[in-house]
Design a protein around this motif. Structure first.
Motif, PDB file in Angstrom:
ATOM      1  N   ALA A  14      31.316  93.807  34.442  1.00 47.33           N
ATOM      2  CA  ALA A  14      31.615  92.442  33.995  1.00 47.33           C
ATOM      3  C   ALA A  14      31.311  91.432  35.108  1.00 47.33           C
ATOM      4  O   ALA A  14      30.732  90.367  34.842  1.00 47.33           O
ATOM      5  N   ILE A  15      31.667  91.763  36.336  1.00 48.18           N
ATOM      6  CA  ILE A  15      31.353  90.897  37.465  1.00 48.18           C
ATOM      7  C   ILE A  15      29.843  90.786  37.641  1.00 48.18           C
ATOM      8  O   ILE A  15      29.296  89.709  37.820  1.00 48.18           O
ATOM      9  N   ARG A  16      29.164  91.928  37.567  1.00 44.11           N
ATOM     10  CA  ARG A  16      27.706  91.936  37.696  1.00 44.11           C
ATOM     11  C   ARG A  16      27.053  91.094  36.603  1.00 44.11           C
ATOM     12  O   ARG A  16      26.101  90.361  36.856  1.00 44.11           O
ATOM     13  N   ASP A  17      27.559  91.170  35.384  1.00 46.58           N
ATOM     14  CA  ASP A  17      26.997  90.381  34.282  1.00 46.58           C
ATOM     15  C   ASP A  17      27.160  88.883  34.522  1.00 46.58           C
ATOM     16  O   ASP A  17      26.248  88.106  34.229  1.00 46.58           O
ATOM     17  N   VAL A  18      28.294  88.483  35.055  1.00 49.92           N
ATOM     18  CA  VAL A  18      28.500  87.059  35.378  1.00 49.92           C
ATOM     19  C   VAL A  18      27.496  86.622  36.436  1.00 49.92           C
ATOM     20  O   VAL A  18      26.870  85.565  36.315  1.00 49.92           O
ATOM     21  N   ALA A  65      26.352  98.208  43.757  1.00 46.65           N
ATOM     22  CA  ALA A  65      27.312  99.239  43.362  1.00 46.65           C
ATOM     23  C   ALA A  65      27.002  99.749  41.958  1.00 46.65           C
ATOM     24  O   ALA A  65      27.105 100.954  41.687  1.00 46.65           O
ATOM     25  N   ASN A  66      26.596  98.857  41.068  1.00 42.73           N
ATOM     26  CA  ASN A  66      26.222  99.255  39.712  1.00 42.73           C
ATOM     27  C   ASN A  66      25.042 100.225  39.752  1.00 42.73           C
ATOM     28  O   ASN A  66      25.055 101.252  39.067  1.00 42.73           O
ATOM     29  N   VAL A  67      24.052  99.925  40.556  1.00 41.50           N
ATOM     30  CA  VAL A  67      22.889 100.806  40.690  1.00 41.50           C
ATOM     31  C   VAL A  67      23.304 102.148  41.276  1.00 41.50           C
ATOM     32  O   VAL A  67      22.883 103.208  40.788  1.00 41.50           O
ATOM     33  N   ALA A 118      29.968  88.981  46.621  1.00 40.71           N
ATOM     34  CA  ALA A 118      30.423  89.596  45.369  1.00 40.71           C
ATOM     35  C   ALA A 118      29.243  89.923  44.466  1.00 40.71           C
ATOM     36  O   ALA A 118      29.204  90.976  43.827  1.00 40.71           O
ATOM     37  N   GLY A 119      28.276  89.031  44.421  1.00 39.22           N
ATOM     38  CA  GLY A 119      27.107  89.254  43.587  1.00 39.22           C
ATOM     39  C   GLY A 119      26.268  90.424  44.053  1.00 39.22           C
ATOM     40  O   GLY A 119      25.902  91.296  43.264  1.00 39.22           O
ATOM     41  N   GLU A 155      24.593  88.001  37.120  1.00 39.36           N
ATOM     42  CA  GLU A 155      23.236  88.062  36.588  1.00 39.36           C
ATOM     43  C   GLU A 155      22.937  86.937  35.616  1.00 39.36           C
ATOM     44  O   GLU A 155      21.851  86.368  35.610  1.00 39.36           O
ATOM     45  N   HIS A 156      23.894  86.564  34.784  1.00 48.46           N
ATOM     46  CA  HIS A 156      23.637  85.633  33.697  1.00 48.46           C
ATOM     47  C   HIS A 156      24.080  84.195  33.956  1.00 48.46           C
ATOM     48  O   HIS A 156      23.681  83.302  33.223  1.00 48.46           O
TER      49      HIS A 156
END
Length: 86
Positions: free
Chosen positions: A77-81, A24-26, A17-18, A83-84
């Motif tokens: 939102a998934i990517r932010d979780v 996908a964001n990129v 998922a990460g 990443e952070h």
């Protein structure tokens, strides 16, 4: 995007998922950068940074449907979780 899907589908990767959300964001960011650049629209801010995906999907001239924008916001939102918090 092909790499994101291939990595998500491989059984050897545990952090699917990460990795998928980041790649996908990129991919979507580059796709929208190409769209705006091909239209001659400046997407570079005063500091020399190009627009983020989250900024482009909020624009009135974004070519994506509202449903697609909503899905991309969820992907971010998934990517932010990842990443952070991971």
């Amino acid at each position: 995007m092909i790499l994101a899907v291939e990595l998500f589908n491989t059984p050897r990767i545990a952090f699917k998922a990460g990795v998928f959300s980041m790649l996908a964001n990129v991919a979507w960011t580059y796709l929208l950068h190409e769209h705006y650049e091909s239209k001659g629209i400046n997407i570079v801010d005063e500091q020399g940074y190009t627009l983020l995906l989250s900024q482009m999907i909020k624009r009135q001239d974004c070519p994506l449907s509202q449903a697609c924008r909503k899905n991309l916001a969820a992907l971010k939102a998934i990517r932010d979780v990842v990443e952070h918090r991971t």
